[in-house]
Design a protein around this motif. Structure first.
Motif, PDB file in Angstrom:
ATOM      1  N   LYS A  92       0.846  -1.191   0.000  1.00 19.16           N
ATOM      2  CA  LYS A  92       0.000   0.000   0.000  1.00 19.16           C
ATOM      3  C   LYS A  92       0.890   1.253   0.000  1.00 19.16           C
ATOM      4  CE  LYS A  92      -3.962  -1.910   2.533  1.00 19.16           C
ATOM      5  NZ  LYS A  92      -4.785  -1.801   3.776  1.00 19.16           N
ATOM      6  N   GLY A  93       0.265   2.348  -0.297  1.00 18.41           N
ATOM      7  CA  GLY A  93       1.026   3.590  -0.325  1.00 18.41           C
ATOM      8  C   GLY A  93       1.605   3.951   1.023  1.00 18.41           C
ATOM      9  N   GLY A  94       0.916   3.631   2.120  1.00 15.81           N
ATOM     10  CA  GLY A  94       1.423   3.993   3.448  1.00 15.81           C
ATOM     11  C   GLY A  94       2.416   3.004   4.018  1.00 15.81           C
ATOM     12  N   ALA A  95       2.722   1.937   3.268  1.00 15.50           N
ATOM     13  CA  ALA A  95       3.642   0.908   3.790  1.00 15.50           C
ATOM     14  C   ALA A  95       5.056   1.441   3.953  1.00 15.50           C
ATOM     15  CB  ALA A  95       3.633  -0.302   2.861  1.00 15.50           C
ATOM     16  N   ALA A  96       5.377   2.451   3.137  1.00 16.20           N
ATOM     17  CA  ALA A  96       6.749   2.953   3.168  1.00 16.20           C
ATOM     18  C   ALA A  96       7.131   3.504   4.541  1.00 16.20           C
ATOM     19  CB  ALA A  96       6.943   4.021   2.103  1.00 16.20           C
ATOM     20  N   SER A  97       6.147   4.126   5.216  1.00 10.75           N
ATOM     21  CA  SER A  97       6.467   4.688   6.528  1.00 10.75           C
ATOM     22  C   SER A  97       6.789   3.588   7.537  1.00 10.75           C
ATOM     23  CB  SER A  97       5.294   5.541   7.029  1.00 10.75           C
ATOM     24  OG  SER A  97       4.131   4.727   7.147  1.00 10.75           O
ATOM     25  N   ASN A  98       6.096   2.455   7.422  1.00  9.16           N
ATOM     26  CA  ASN A  98       6.372   1.341   8.339  1.00  9.16           C
ATOM     27  C   ASN A  98       7.681   0.639   7.994  1.00  9.16           C
ATOM     28  OD1 ASN A  98       3.947   1.606   9.854  1.00  9.16           O
ATOM     29  ND2 ASN A  98       2.810   0.641   8.168  1.00  9.16           N
ATOM     30  N   LEU A  99       7.890   0.421   6.691  1.00 14.71           N
ATOM     31  CA  LEU A  99       9.108  -0.283   6.291  1.00 14.71           C
ATOM     32  C   LEU A  99      10.340   0.625   6.283  1.00 14.71           C
ATOM     33  CD1 LEU A  99       7.698  -2.444   3.365  1.00 14.71           C
ATOM     34  CD2 LEU A  99       8.231  -3.165   5.699  1.00 14.71           C
ATOM     35  N   GLY A 100      10.114   1.944   6.269  1.00 11.26           N
ATOM     36  CA  GLY A 100      11.256   2.860   6.265  1.00 11.26           C
ATOM     37  C   GLY A 100      12.111   2.731   7.511  1.00 11.26           C
ATOM     38  N   LYS A 101      11.464   2.575   8.679  1.00 11.44           N
ATOM     39  CA  LYS A 101      12.224   2.397   9.924  1.00 11.44           C
ATOM     40  C   LYS A 101      13.053   1.120   9.874  1.00 11.44           C
ATOM     41  CE  LYS A 101       8.787   4.796  12.756  1.00 11.44           C
ATOM     42  NZ  LYS A 101       7.797   4.651  13.859  1.00 11.44           N
ATOM     43  N   LEU A 102      12.408   0.063   9.279  1.00 10.22           N
ATOM     44  CA  LEU A 102      13.117  -1.217   9.198  1.00 10.22           C
ATOM     45  C   LEU A 102      14.349  -1.109   8.284  1.00 10.22           C
ATOM     46  CD1 LEU A 102      13.289  -4.221   9.830  1.00 10.22           C
ATOM     47  CD2 LEU A 102      11.718  -4.625   7.898  1.00 10.22           C
ATOM     48  N   SER A 103      14.196  -0.474   7.127  1.00 12.70           N
ATOM     49  CA  SER A 103      15.340  -0.346   6.212  1.00 12.70           C
ATOM     50  C   SER A 103      16.436   0.522   6.827  1.00 12.70           C
ATOM     51  CB  SER A 103      14.872   0.241   4.881  1.00 12.70           C
ATOM     52  OG  SER A 103      14.334   1.550   5.074  1.00 12.70           O
ATOM     53  N   ALA A 104      16.028   1.573   7.556  1.00 12.87           N
ATOM     54  CA  ALA A 104      17.036   2.421   8.209  1.00 12.87           C
ATOM     55  C   ALA A 104      17.830   1.631   9.249  1.00 12.87           C
ATOM     56  CB  ALA A 104      16.361   3.623   8.860  1.00 12.87           C
ATOM     57  N   PHE A 105      17.119   0.800   9.995  1.00 13.17           N
ATOM     58  CA  PHE A 105      17.784  -0.039  11.001  1.00 13.17           C
ATOM     59  C   PHE A 105      18.786  -0.982  10.335  1.00 13.17           C
ATOM     60  CE2 PHE A 105      18.101  -3.963  13.372  1.00 13.17           C
ATOM     61  CZ  PHE A 105      18.383  -3.531  14.650  1.00 13.17           C
ATOM     62  N   LEU A 106      18.352  -1.643   9.271  1.00  9.88           N
ATOM     63  CA  LEU A 106      19.224  -2.617   8.610  1.00  9.88           C
ATOM     64  C   LEU A 106      20.421  -1.936   7.949  1.00  9.88           C
ATOM     65  CD1 LEU A 106      16.516  -4.957   7.041  1.00  9.88           C
ATOM     66  CD2 LEU A 106      17.916  -5.374   9.068  1.00  9.88           C
ATOM     67  N   ASN A 107      20.219  -0.711   7.465  1.00  6.95           N
ATOM     68  CA  ASN A 107      21.356   0.007   6.874  1.00  6.95           C
ATOM     69  C   ASN A 107      22.328   0.508   7.941  1.00  6.95           C
ATOM     70  OD1 ASN A 107      20.790  -0.219   4.121  1.00  6.95           O
ATOM     71  ND2 ASN A 107      19.233   1.393   4.239  1.00  6.95           N
ATOM     72  N   THR A 108      21.854   0.592   9.180  1.00  6.27           N
ATOM     73  CA  THR A 108      22.759   0.975  10.286  1.00  6.27           C
ATOM     74  C   THR A 108      23.545  -0.235  10.792  1.00  6.27           C
ATOM     75  OG1 THR A 108      21.269   2.754  10.966  1.00  6.27           O
ATOM     76  CG2 THR A 108      22.865   1.971  12.598  1.00  6.27           C
ATOM     77  N   TYR A 109      22.845  -1.342  10.979  1.00  2.00           N
ATOM     78  CA  TYR A 109      23.477  -2.565  11.498  1.00  2.00           C
ATOM     79  C   TYR A 109      23.636  -3.546  10.340  1.00  2.00           C
ATOM     80  CZ  TYR A 109      22.190  -0.335  15.850  1.00  2.00           C
ATOM     81  OH  TYR A 109      22.049   0.566  16.865  1.00  2.00           O
ATOM     82  N   THR A 110      24.698  -3.345   9.600  1.00  4.63           N
ATOM     83  CA  THR A 110      24.867  -4.085   8.340  1.00  4.63           C
ATOM     84  C   THR A 110      25.333  -5.517   8.541  1.00  4.63           C
ATOM     85  OG1 THR A 110      27.103  -3.177   8.184  1.00  4.63           O
ATOM     86  CG2 THR A 110      25.344  -1.983   7.047  1.00  4.63           C
ATOM     87  N   ASP A 111      25.578  -5.918   9.793  1.00 10.35           N
ATOM     88  CA  ASP A 111      26.005  -7.296  10.020  1.00 10.35           C
ATOM     89  C   ASP A 111      24.802  -8.227  10.251  1.00 10.35           C
ATOM     90  OD1 ASP A 111      25.393  -5.976  12.363  1.00 10.35           O
ATOM     91  OD2 ASP A 111      26.727  -7.237  13.586  1.00 10.35           O
ATOM     92  N   ARG A 112      23.608  -7.670  10.240  1.00 12.76           N
ATOM     93  CA  ARG A 112      22.407  -8.492  10.479  1.00 12.76           C
ATOM     94  C   ARG A 112      21.910  -9.107   9.172  1.00 12.76           C
ATOM     95  NH1 ARG A 112      24.286  -5.478  14.667  1.00 12.76           N
ATOM     96  NH2 ARG A 112      23.007  -5.753  16.546  1.00 12.76           N
ATOM     97  N   THR A 113      21.458 -10.317   9.290  1.00  9.97           N
ATOM     98  CA  THR A 113      20.748 -10.958   8.183  1.00  9.97           C
ATOM     99  C   THR A 113      19.275 -11.030   8.532  1.00  9.97           C
ATOM    100  OG1 THR A 113      21.160 -13.151   9.110  1.00  9.97           O
ATOM    101  CG2 THR A 113      22.751 -12.314   7.499  1.00  9.97           C
ATOM    102  N   VAL A 114      18.456 -11.136   7.517  1.00  7.09           N
ATOM    103  CA  VAL A 114      17.009 -11.003   7.732  1.00  7.09           C
ATOM    104  C   VAL A 114      16.268 -12.147   7.032  1.00  7.09           C
ATOM    105  CG1 VAL A 114      14.979  -9.553   7.285  1.00  7.09           C
ATOM    106  CG2 VAL A 114      17.168  -8.503   7.932  1.00  7.09           C
ATOM    107  N   LEU A 115      15.312 -12.703   7.745  1.00  3.35           N
ATOM    108  CA  LEU A 115      14.369 -13.671   7.168  1.00  3.35           C
ATOM    109  C   LEU A 115      12.988 -13.028   7.176  1.00  3.35           C
ATOM    110  CD1 LEU A 115      13.452 -16.442   6.157  1.00  3.35           C
ATOM    111  CD2 LEU A 115      13.253 -17.179   8.564  1.00  3.35           C
ATOM    112  N   ILE A 116      12.406 -12.901   5.985  1.00  3.40           N
ATOM    113  CA  ILE A 116      11.082 -12.275   5.839  1.00  3.40           C
ATOM    114  C   ILE A 116      10.071 -13.391   5.607  1.00  3.40           C
ATOM    115  CG2 ILE A 116       9.703 -10.611   4.543  1.00  3.40           C
ATOM    116  CD1 ILE A 116      12.442  -9.439   3.573  1.00  3.40           C
ATOM    117  N   GLU A 117       9.116 -13.518   6.495  1.00  5.06           N
ATOM    118  CA  GLU A 117       8.112 -14.576   6.396  1.00  5.06           C
ATOM    119  C   GLU A 117       6.734 -13.949   6.152  1.00  5.06           C
ATOM    120  OE1 GLU A 117      10.011 -18.002   9.337  1.00  5.06           O
ATOM    121  OE2 GLU A 117       8.306 -16.798  10.003  1.00  5.06           O
ATOM    122  N   GLY A 118       6.084 -14.460   5.092  1.00  4.35           N
ATOM    123  CA  GLY A 118       4.718 -14.020   4.837  1.00  4.35           C
ATOM    124  C   GLY A 118       3.725 -15.042   5.400  1.00  4.35           C
TER     125      GLY A 118
END
Length: 295
Positions: free
Chosen positions: A195-221
């Motif tokens: 959705k159009g408003g998803a960016a605000s929710n996922l923006g915090k997540l991407s910022a976090f991952l770009n700060t802590y670059t040693d983390r790996t992520v599993l995305i489960e739907g």
């Protein structure tokens, strides 16, 4: 005539007396023992260790030996002079040897004193070196302590920042890692486009991952149980992929991201009511290593 004869007789007598005296003088020889005294004196004067020592005594001995070497009529006087010369030489030798012993003793004393001074100097140098080493080690220890405090402060600051970001993401620490649950606000019903408003929710997540670059992520739907299971499984995969694509677009390395569709198989609430089904329609992002790093 008579006068001339008397004069001749007087000359003959005088000559006779002179010849007699000359004969007596020629018969005198160097007194016995004088050569031995001379030999001892010569050895003393030739000895490099003794010749320069006791100069007064050696001179007296030389004078006595010269006197003893003069031929004399009086044997007693000659023997006395030889004995005196011999004693003078002996005295000179004794004094020279005594002086030599004193000089050698003084030299040894100076040598020992020099050795003691050198030993004390070495001890002082060693003590200074030890003190310098101790100061250096103390400086190193202080530097290490300061560095440790700085590192600790940095670690605490990083941990605090991480905790703050975790709180902002509403993340929960689990055995699997830090879990961020994104509800069904990201997608329309049955859709996998964000959705159009998803960016605000996922923006915090991407910022976090770009700060802590040693983390790996599993995305489960995940989905609810409405509809066919096969459809729900494919839908959950597409939704997980959509989140992954968004994060990649925000600069997160694809090698750190893995997407998995779980379908309706892992519900967190009952699918018998609307509230439970809403909870089951979700995307979970499991971030590794967060618990250990936060500590």
């Amino acid at each position: 005539m008579n006068r001339s004869l008397s004069t001749s007789r007087l000359l003959i007598a005088t000559a006779t007396i002179a010849l007699g005296m000359t004969a007596c003088a020629a018969a005198l020889t160097k007194p016995e023992g004088a050569d031995l005294a001379r030999e001892k004196l010569t050895r003393l004067q030739a000895d490099p260790k003794l010749a320069s020592r006791a100069p007064v005594a050696i001179k007296d001995a030389e004078t006595a030996v010269v006197a003893a070497e003069v031929p004399r009529k009086a044997d007693e006087e000659a023997r006395h002079l030889v004995i005196m010369a011999d004693r003078k030489v002996d005295i000179a030798v004794a004094r020279a040897q005594s002086r030599l012993a004193e000089d050698e003793r003084d030299a040894l004393s100076k040598q020992r004193e020099g050795a003691r001074l050198e030993a004390r100097t070495r001890e002082a140098d060693s003590a200074r070196d030890d003190a310098a080493t101790a100061r250096s080690q103390a400086d190193i220890a202080r530097s290490e302590a300061i560095a440790a405090r700085v590192d600790t402060a940095a670690a605490l600051s990083e941990a605090a920042a991480l905790q703050a970001q975790m709180a902002a993401l509403n993340a929960k620490e689990t055995d699997r890692g830090m879990v961020v649950t994104l509800g069904d606000v990201l997608f329309a019903t049955g859709q996998s486009d964000l959705k159009g408003g998803a960016a605000s929710n996922l923006g915090k997540l991407s910022a976090f991952l770009n700060t802590y670059t040693d983390r790996t992520v599993l995305i489960e739907g995940h989905t609810d149980s409405v509809g066919a299971a096969v459809f729900n499984l494919a839908l959950s995969q597409r939704r997980a992929d959509a989140v992954k694509s968004f994060l990649m677009a925000q600069g997160v390395d694809a090698n750190r991201l893995m997407a998995a569709g779980m379908g309706e198989g892992v519900p967190v609430a009952s699918n018998d009511n609307a509230t439970g089904r809403q909870q089951n329609r979700r995307v979970e992002v499991i971030i590794s290593n967060t618990v250990a790093s936060a500590q």
